[in-house]
Scaffold this motif. Structure first.
Motif, PDB file in Angstrom:
ATOM      1  N   HIS A 119       0.880  -1.255   0.040  1.00 52.54           N
ATOM      2  CA  HIS A 119      -0.208  -0.095  -0.010  1.00 52.54           C
ATOM      3  C   HIS A 119       0.777   1.335   0.000  1.00 52.54           C
ATOM      4  CE1 HIS A 119      -2.568   2.919   2.177  1.00 52.54           C
ATOM      5  NE2 HIS A 119      -3.041   2.891   1.176  1.00 52.54           N
ATOM      6  N   TRP A 160      -3.679  -3.405  -4.578  1.00 53.34           N
ATOM      7  CA  TRP A 160      -3.994  -1.888  -5.095  1.00 53.34           C
ATOM      8  C   TRP A 160      -5.524  -1.757  -5.207  1.00 53.34           C
ATOM      9  CZ3 TRP A 160       0.920  -1.776  -8.488  1.00 53.34           C
ATOM     10  CH2 TRP A 160       2.135  -1.416  -7.764  1.00 53.34           C
ATOM     11  N   ALA A 161      -5.857  -2.611  -6.183  1.00 51.22           N
ATOM     12  CA  ALA A 161      -7.543  -2.724  -6.624  1.00 51.22           C
ATOM     13  C   ALA A 161      -8.329  -2.512  -5.253  1.00 51.22           C
ATOM     14  CB  ALA A 161      -7.664  -3.754  -7.537  1.00 51.22           C
ATOM     15  N   GLU A 162      -8.063  -3.587  -4.491  1.00 50.57           N
ATOM     16  CA  GLU A 162      -8.741  -3.932  -3.348  1.00 50.57           C
ATOM     17  C   GLU A 162      -8.713  -2.534  -2.453  1.00 50.57           C
ATOM     18  OE1 GLU A 162     -10.810  -5.978  -2.194  1.00 50.57           O
ATOM     19  OE2 GLU A 162     -10.519  -7.648  -3.828  1.00 50.57           O
ATOM     20  N   GLY A 193      -8.436   0.297  -3.686  1.00 56.97           N
ATOM     21  CA  GLY A 193      -9.051   1.624  -4.634  1.00 56.97           C
ATOM     22  C   GLY A 193      -8.079   2.278  -5.228  1.00 56.97           C
ATOM     23  N   HIS A 194      -6.919   1.677  -5.914  1.00 59.13           N
ATOM     24  CA  HIS A 194      -5.914   2.456  -6.574  1.00 59.13           C
ATOM     25  C   HIS A 194      -5.911   1.463  -7.763  1.00 59.13           C
ATOM     26  CE1 HIS A 194      -2.554   4.614  -7.888  1.00 59.13           C
ATOM     27  NE2 HIS A 194      -1.767   3.432  -7.950  1.00 59.13           N
ATOM     28  N   TYR A 195      -5.958   2.253  -8.899  1.00 57.36           N
ATOM     29  CA  TYR A 195      -5.668   1.669 -10.277  1.00 57.36           C
ATOM     30  C   TYR A 195      -4.585   2.446 -11.068  1.00 57.36           C
ATOM     31  CZ  TYR A 195     -10.323  -0.614  -8.609  1.00 57.36           C
ATOM     32  OH  TYR A 195     -11.122  -1.206  -7.961  1.00 57.36           O
ATOM     33  N   ARG A 238      -8.648 -10.309  -0.650  1.00 64.74           N
ATOM     34  CA  ARG A 238      -9.712  -9.442  -0.317  1.00 64.74           C
ATOM     35  C   ARG A 238      -9.966  -9.495   1.251  1.00 64.74           C
ATOM     36  NH1 ARG A 238     -14.582  -9.718   1.513  1.00 64.74           N
ATOM     37  NH2 ARG A 238     -14.510 -11.986   2.219  1.00 64.74           N
ATOM     38  N   CYS A 277      -6.967  -7.254   2.749  1.00 61.29           N
ATOM     39  CA  CYS A 277      -7.111  -5.950   2.412  1.00 61.29           C
ATOM     40  C   CYS A 277      -8.277  -5.172   3.445  1.00 61.29           C
ATOM     41  CB  CYS A 277      -7.425  -5.535   1.115  1.00 61.29           C
ATOM     42  SG  CYS A 277      -5.944  -5.841   0.001  1.00 61.29           S
ATOM     43  N   ASP A 278      -9.241  -5.981   3.360  1.00 55.34           N
ATOM     44  CA  ASP A 278     -10.442  -5.603   4.487  1.00 55.34           C
ATOM     45  C   ASP A 278      -9.994  -5.300   5.721  1.00 55.34           C
ATOM     46  OD1 ASP A 278     -12.222  -5.584   2.306  1.00 55.34           O
ATOM     47  OD2 ASP A 278     -13.170  -7.428   3.198  1.00 55.34           O
ATOM     48  N   LYS A 294      -7.823  -2.215   5.950  1.00 58.44           N
ATOM     49  CA  LYS A 294      -8.667  -1.096   5.903  1.00 58.44           C
ATOM     50  C   LYS A 294      -9.029  -0.634   7.511  1.00 58.44           C
ATOM     51  CE  LYS A 294     -10.232  -1.656   1.276  1.00 58.44           C
ATOM     52  NZ  LYS A 294     -11.514  -2.218   0.730  1.00 58.44           N
TER      53      LYS A 294
END
Length: 378
Positions: A210, A277-279, A281-283, A354, A357-358, A361
């Motif tokens: 991250h 990164w996608a999880e 929110g970054h693309y 998933r 990453c949850d 967060k």
């Protein structure tokens, strides 16, 4: 289904006494949870620098807040609890630039915990009459050699090539744990080599990946991007430890053996980063492929700038080689001898990312609530 069959067909001590070092840590907590869940009558002890959290405390008979570098304190703790089996997962895992350090002072610090600390724990276990020992090594005991790639290797490949501090320390500890003299003294020991572990309470892997977002280091790929690497979800890592413990306390066919432990789902390293990164929110808008040789020159310049400025740099030649390396192994031995089947009994890698990453967060939200920076480097 496979787990249930194993429990019915193997005979375990009804009231085993098990000590988990590093029991308040990321892996140790899950090992204790699974040990208690599968064997609620077993007495579980925790040895760690810190006390376990409140949710875990009811599962533990007694906690010893001990530094494994303190030989005398370790001997006193094990003499007190007299374990039948020790799961030794306590370790120092260098992160960031320290992962690739060549300084002797860093080597001595890592060795003091991972190698010398293991000597203390195992010799204290022998003195306390312990008969079984599961050692948490790492895939890095073999793959911490950045001069070559590792394509689907197995446990027959000898150790001794690792040059990074972490892998070197783990290889030294492995050799000590499996010394035939310990077996002659009545200790049944085995070694597990997990791949890098992720999970909801991970504080290293996800935060490091991250952190690349804030540094603006997500828009490139070093090499061709096809280099495969192995990873491991936390519940699967703990499952392997519990299966090894059960084996040593029953048939003992795993005694003297080494086992690679992964999710059995090798994935392209750069694809995993993109998934994380996608999880979060970054693309990245674009991902430019940079030849390894060019990246090494860039990394050398970054190291030079860091030396001149006195600042730690995020990218060095070690991290460049690591990011372009091939690192995946066979778990066939663990499947056959331990009954380890993560894709049947455990969590797959996609779902593991998933969940991890949850969990991360939630860590960020908690830091923000309590006044932290709310970032991976905070």
């Amino acid at each position: 289904m496979a787990t249930a069959i194993l429990l019915k067909t193997k005979q375990y001590p009804e009231n085993a006494r098990v000590l988990v070092t590093g029991g308040a840590g990321f892996l140790g907590r899950e090992v204790i949870n699974q040990l208690h869940g599968r064997h609620p009558n077993w007495t579980i002890f925790c040895l760690d620098l810190y006390a376990p959290n409140h949710a875990q405390s009811p599962l533990i008979d007694q906690t010893y807040e001990v530094d494994i570098r303190d030989r005398n304190a370790v001997f006193i703790a094990l003499a007190s609890c007299k374990p039948d089996l020790v799961v030794h997962s306590a370790a120092l895992i260098p992160s960031g630039a320290a992962r690739y350090s060549t300084r002797d002072s860093d080597w001595q610090r890592v060795k003091a915990v991972n190698s010398n600390g293991t000597v203390n724990v195992l010799e204290a276990a022998l003195a306390a009459g312990c008969k079984a020992f599961v050692y948490t090594s790492s895939i890095a005991a073999v793959t911490d050699d950045l001069t070559r790639d590792y394509y689907y290797i197995d446990e027959t490949l000898p150790i001794g090539r690792a040059t990074l501090h972490y892998g070197r320390s783990k290889a030294l500890a492995e050799a000590f744990v499996l010394d035939p003299a310990h077996g002659a003294a009545g200790l049944k020991a085995c070694v597990l080599r997990p791949a890098p572990i992720i999970g909801p309470e991970d504080t290293q892997v996800i935060s490091l990946i991250h952190g690349l977002i804030a540094k603006g280091e997500t828009g490139f790929i070093i090499g061709d991007g096809n280099n495969l690497s192995d990873w491991l979800y936390i519940s699967n890592a703990a499952l392997a430890h519990v299966l090894a413990a059960e084996n040593l306390l029953s048939s003992s066919t795993a005694a003297g053996e080494v086992f690679f432990i992964t999710n059995q789902q090798p994935v392209c390293f750069w694809d995993l980063l993109a998934a994380i990164w996608a999880e979060l929110g970054h693309y990245p808008r674009r991902r430019t492929k940079i030849p390894v040789e060019m990246a090494l020159v860039w990394a050398w310049l970054m190291e030079l700038w860091g030396w001149i400025s006195g600042r730690e740099v995020g990218i060095g030649r070690g991290s460049v080689r690591d990011a372009a390396a091939v690192r995946y192994v066979s778990c066939e031995k663990a499947v056959k001898m331990l009954g380890y089947r993560p894709l049947i009994d455990g969590v797959g890698l996609r779902e593991g990312v998933r969940r991890s990453c949850d969990g991360y967060k939630k860590q960020l939200a908690a830091r923000s609530m309590f006044g932290g920076k709310g970032s991976a480097s905070g």
